[in-house]
Scaffold this motif. Sequence first.
Motif, mmCIF file in Angstrom:
data_model
loop_
_atom_site.group_PDB
_atom_site.id
_atom_site.type_symbol
_atom_site.label_atom_id
_atom_site.label_comp_id
_atom_site.label_asym_id
_atom_site.label_seq_id
_atom_site.Cartn_x
_atom_site.Cartn_y
_atom_site.Cartn_z
ATOM 1 N N GLN A 290 0.803 -1.217 0.000
ATOM 2 C CA GLN A 290 0.000 0.000 0.000
ATOM 3 C C GLN A 290 0.840 1.272 0.000
ATOM 4 O O GLN A 290 0.295 2.376 0.021
ATOM 5 N N GLY A 291 2.161 1.136 -0.022
ATOM 6 C CA GLY A 291 3.033 2.300 -0.169
ATOM 7 C C GLY A 291 3.298 3.079 1.099
ATOM 8 O O GLY A 291 3.598 4.281 1.048
ATOM 9 N N HIS A 292 3.209 2.427 2.259
ATOM 10 C CA HIS A 292 3.531 3.105 3.513
ATOM 11 C C HIS A 292 5.049 3.145 3.725
ATOM 12 O O HIS A 292 5.824 2.595 2.939
ATOM 13 N N ASP A 293 5.480 3.803 4.789
ATOM 14 C CA ASP A 293 6.905 3.981 5.072
ATOM 15 C C ASP A 293 7.433 2.865 5.956
ATOM 16 O O ASP A 293 6.699 2.344 6.823
ATOM 17 N N TRP A 294 8.702 2.517 5.761
ATOM 18 C CA TRP A 294 9.347 1.598 6.694
ATOM 19 C C TRP A 294 10.850 1.855 6.726
ATOM 20 O O TRP A 294 11.426 2.356 5.768
ATOM 21 N N TRP A 295 11.450 1.523 7.856
ATOM 22 C CA TRP A 295 12.906 1.575 8.004
ATOM 23 C C TRP A 295 13.409 0.140 8.152
ATOM 24 O O TRP A 295 12.926 -0.602 9.001
ATOM 25 N N GLY A 296 14.391 -0.224 7.331
ATOM 26 C CA GLY A 296 14.986 -1.546 7.394
ATOM 27 C C GLY A 296 16.301 -1.506 8.155
ATOM 28 O O GLY A 296 17.232 -0.777 7.774
ATOM 29 N N ILE A 297 16.370 -2.281 9.207
ATOM 30 C CA ILE A 297 17.559 -2.367 10.072
ATOM 31 C C ILE A 297 18.377 -3.581 9.662
ATOM 32 O O ILE A 297 17.830 -4.670 9.460
ATOM 33 N N GLY A 298 19.708 -3.427 9.555
ATOM 34 C CA GLY A 298 20.573 -4.584 9.359
ATOM 35 C C GLY A 298 21.260 -4.623 8.008
ATOM 36 O O GLY A 298 20.950 -3.839 7.100
ATOM 37 N N PRO A 299 22.203 -5.554 7.831
ATOM 38 C CA PRO A 299 22.961 -5.660 6.581
ATOM 39 C C PRO A 299 22.058 -5.922 5.383
ATOM 40 O O PRO A 299 21.244 -6.847 5.394
ATOM 41 N N GLY A 300 22.203 -5.102 4.348
ATOM 42 C CA GLY A 300 21.438 -5.288 3.122
ATOM 43 C C GLY A 300 19.982 -4.900 3.215
ATOM 44 O O GLY A 300 19.253 -5.010 2.222
ATOM 45 N N ALA A 301 19.514 -4.442 4.379
ATOM 46 C CA ALA A 301 18.101 -4.099 4.538
ATOM 47 C C ALA A 301 17.759 -2.866 3.708
ATOM 48 O O ALA A 301 18.559 -1.941 3.572
ATOM 49 N N HIS A 302 16.556 -2.857 3.148
ATOM 50 C CA HIS A 302 16.047 -1.735 2.367
ATOM 51 C C HIS A 302 15.053 -0.937 3.206
ATOM 52 O O HIS A 302 14.345 -1.493 4.054
ATOM 53 N N SER A 303 14.985 0.368 2.940
ATOM 54 C CA SER A 303 14.064 1.269 3.624
ATOM 55 C C SER A 303 13.350 2.130 2.604
ATOM 56 O O SER A 303 13.830 2.302 1.467
#
Length: 407
Positions: A290-303
Amino acid sequence: MASALPLGDPAPLDGLLPVGSDRDADSRNFGVYLHVPFCRVRCGYCDFNTYTATELRGAKQSDYASQAVVEVDLARRVLEQSGVPSREVSTVFFGGGTPTLLPAENLVRMLAAVRDAWGLQQGAEVTTEANPDSVDADYLKTLADAGFTRVSFGMQSAVPHVLRTLDRTHDPERVPLVVEWAREAGLQVSLDLIYGTPGESLENWRTSLESALASRPDHLSAYALIVEQGTKLARQIKSGEVAEPDDDLEADMYELADEMLAAAGYSWYEVSNWAANDTFVSRHNLAYWQGHDWWGIGPGAHSYVGDTRWWNVKHPAAYAERIAAGHSPAAGRETLDATTRETERVLLLTRIREGLRIDSLAAEPRREVAGLIADGLVDGRSAIQGAVVLTLRGRLLADAVVRRLTS
């Protein structure tokens, strides 16, 4: 070997986001993904950013929770300094890799850091992935007591020869046991399945579906096997050691899954996902679609925040170095232009049951809808109500639908 990071612009060492990242943020939910990049063995089909003990180059699993906690605090500061309003977290997802290779206390500590940084919404969904052989009853109870609400078990198959081809090491007879333990702990349960493995017959797939349904999970995912370049499975297929997946058989398998799951009372809400009722949909994954926001923590994670997408350095050793130096672990980023945003919006929203609002399309793709209905790819009744919703045939040919709506 894991897939390469995408191309993009270099990310600044302080991690600050571009001007405008705060635009309309209050209209979007905010989720957190925590990537735990460790596995006991590398499955032959997997190209995720994961590492076995022999591939860590000095990085230590025992240090990882502390590093992730540092990035959580960095994320809080970056969002604040970039002018993005603080929002309580609606969903948290621990993925991998195998998050449950870490002690339960480590996952609890990382969740506490997220809670301390932003707070959790009332009724927030908190999920961890797990292998059936990586948890016991005490482990799951520890997670539930700390605020986890959901566990997603990587079942993949109930057929031993299929599991061997996938390099999965768990005993399929353990799945009902871990499901029972999760329920006793008060956790919702999802089972992840893969279909189309070389050597897997339609009857093998039926056996896996029957086995999964016998445990009455709250949620099921069924993903077609994708042969990724650089994986062991790709090399085996190239050498002729195993057969290439059969697209027609995979279509039959998907149709069988939809038929059996519907008969058992499950409803599809995304092309590869079914839930016993709307209470059990994966709200974290829905936020992606649905296109909401997120923060990805860790190696290779996308945000993804606003119109900006970024990704961290891949290797745990490089990630540890960035964290120790007080730098953002972000390796690169991109700001999506209007055309890319629209393509992704159509791609994602057509995958879900609610569909894509017809009146949100430009005039030319809107004219395609009638043809998609005539071709049996879009549900006519839903179109009358103003939404592009895929039929069963449309789900099988979702990429073709997107091309016609974005070309």
